[in-house]
Design an enzyme around this catalytic site. Structure first.
Site, PDB file in Angstrom:
ATOM      1  CG  LEU A 164      -1.698  -1.274   1.539  1.00 21.21           C
ATOM      2  CD1 LEU A 164      -2.575  -1.067   2.773  1.00 21.21           C
ATOM      3  CD2 LEU A 164      -2.539  -1.700   0.350  1.00 21.21           C
ATOM      4  CE1 TYR A 177       0.037   8.408  -7.002  1.00 20.14           C
ATOM      5  CE2 TYR A 177      -2.080   8.801  -8.067  1.00 20.14           C
ATOM      6  CZ  TYR A 177      -1.326   8.198  -7.083  1.00 20.14           C
ATOM      7  OH  TYR A 177      -1.932   7.362  -6.182  1.00 20.14           O
ATOM      8  N   PRO A 201     -40.836  11.132  42.197  1.00 18.33           N
ATOM      9  CG  PRO A 201     -39.431  10.404  43.922  1.00 18.33           C
ATOM     10  CD  PRO A 201     -39.561  11.471  42.876  1.00 18.33           C
ATOM     11  N   GLY A 202     -43.988   9.702  42.964  1.00 17.72           N
ATOM     12  CA  GLY A 202     -45.399   9.975  43.204  1.00 17.72           C
ATOM     13  C   GLY A 202     -46.089  10.759  42.103  1.00 17.72           C
ATOM     14  CE  LYS A 204       0.000   4.614  -6.551  1.00 16.54           C
ATOM     15  NZ  LYS A 204       0.244   3.643  -5.449  1.00 16.54           N
TER      16      LYS A 204
END
Length: 372
Positions: A56, A105, A284-285, A109
């Site tokens: 790579l 390039y 609560p409640g 390659k």
């Protein structure tokens, strides 16, 4: 298997190395990581011990064009000469679609490809040449050679992106799809195409301006509490990529918590087609609800505390009760036509995760008060 990865510190290399080291590749016992900082003598040792090579390493934006040949063609020559002398084994070459074009390039390659082809012909070893288009995903360097990485990085930081040609079409492959294909090559299941080349089978065609627009939507989604369309493969992968470029001090974002003496209610996500997700905290409640809907439906999940969800079909007297607790996570569907409430029976706050099939619309709330 012992596997050599050249360019192991690069974008593709880092992702591949982490996959090879993970539990998803049990056939790999050791990964040799060769980077630009590695001693060349280490390459010789790695080649002698490797069963498979992923080549790579390469150069794509040098200060001197002559470096294209040195970093792409010459390194490939050295690598394969070393393999010829010590240990003939299969090779994957990460080439580029630029290899089909007449530029410095691309020329370097193409020469690297020819070197790999010659190696395969002379030795009988398997060779897999991939002409990759643009690759995007996590860990790609921004402001270098990836427009997606640059756009993600800038958008996440509120930096304007420059688009000279918004209609430019991009061919893109996602890093996980690349790694998946490379692993298939390792296992002898590579995807071959015409001309003796190999390819990542999933390629996304994107338009530059539209891609930038998607990234803007991702940034705005925090304020609008929206999420992208995960049913679209490219959008899903681009969103994952975008998140990986968030500044490390910007992973969280605030939500509007509507609070009163009863507790609080906080919207988390709003979607046009999958409804609304919220968190409800009851003291609560406290009893919340006592209303019903014509079409809107919901799902309640108590994740902490304990309580009871009561239902009564509109027009009838029978009351149905479902006792819920964070000790036993379950979903309770809230059907239309039933007035309902939820009461906290415990001594601590009760936390309920809520989903509604549609986002709340104050102009059409479809919510009618009626005691259970």
């Amino acid at each position: 298997m012992k596997v050599l990865v050249t360019g192991a510190a690069g974008f593709i290399g880092k992702n591949l190395v982490e996959r090879l080291k993970g539990s998803g590749c049990p056939e790999v016992s050791e990964v040799f990581e060769f980077t630009r900082d590695s001693d060349m003598h280490m390459l010789e040792r790695y080649c002698a011990e490797s069963d498979f090579v992923f080549h790579l390493a390469g150069v794509n934006r040098p200060s001197d064009p002559a470096e294209f040949m040195e970093g792409n063609a010459d390194l490939t020559t050295h690598l394969l000469s070393t393999l010829r002398q010590s240990n003939v084994c299969p090779v994957v070459l990460a080439s580029s679609t630029q290899a089909a074009f007449d530029n410095p390039y691309g020329q370097s390659k193409k020469i690297a490809e020819d070197i790999v082809i010659g190696y395969a012909q002379d030795t009988g070893a398997s060779a897999f040449i991939y002409r990759l288009p643009g690759v995007f995903g996590k860990w790609c360097r921004p402001n270098y050679n990836s427009v997606v990485a640059t756009f993600c990085y800038n958008t996440a930081r509120g930096i304007p992106v420059r688009i000279d040609h918004p209609t430019t079409r991009l061919a893109l492959v996602y890093i996980d799809d690349v790694v998946d294909e490379f692993v298939r090559a390792l296992r002898g299941e590579a995807t071959q195409i015409e001309g003796g080349l190999y390819a990542v089978p999933v390629v996304h065609e994107a338009i530059l301006g539209d891609t930038a627009g998607l990234l803007d939507e991702f940034k705005e989604s925090r304020e609008k509490l929206t999420v992208p369309d995960m049913g679209d493969a490219f959008t899903k992968k681009l969103y994952a990529t975008y998140l990986s470029y968030l500044p490390t001090d910007a992973f969280s974002y605030p939500l509007e918590m509507r609070s009163d003496e009863r507790g609080s209610f906080t919207e988390i996500i709003r979607t046009p087609d999958r409804g609304q997700f919220s968190v409800n905290i009851s003291r609560p409640g406290i009893v919340k609800g006592n209303h019903w809907h014509n079409t809107k439906n919901e799902k309640f999940v108590v994740v902490d505390g304990e309580g009871v969800i009561r239902f009564r079909k509109v027009g009838e007297d029978a009351v149905i009760e479902y006792f819920v607790s964070g000790e036993k996570i379950e979903v309770v569907d809230i059907p239309p036509g039933y007035t309902h409430n939820i009461e906290n029976l415990g001594d601590t706050d009760m936390v309920t995760f809520m989903w509604s099939n549609e986002c709340f619309d104050p102009d059409n709330p479809d919510t009618f008060w009626l005691e259970v």
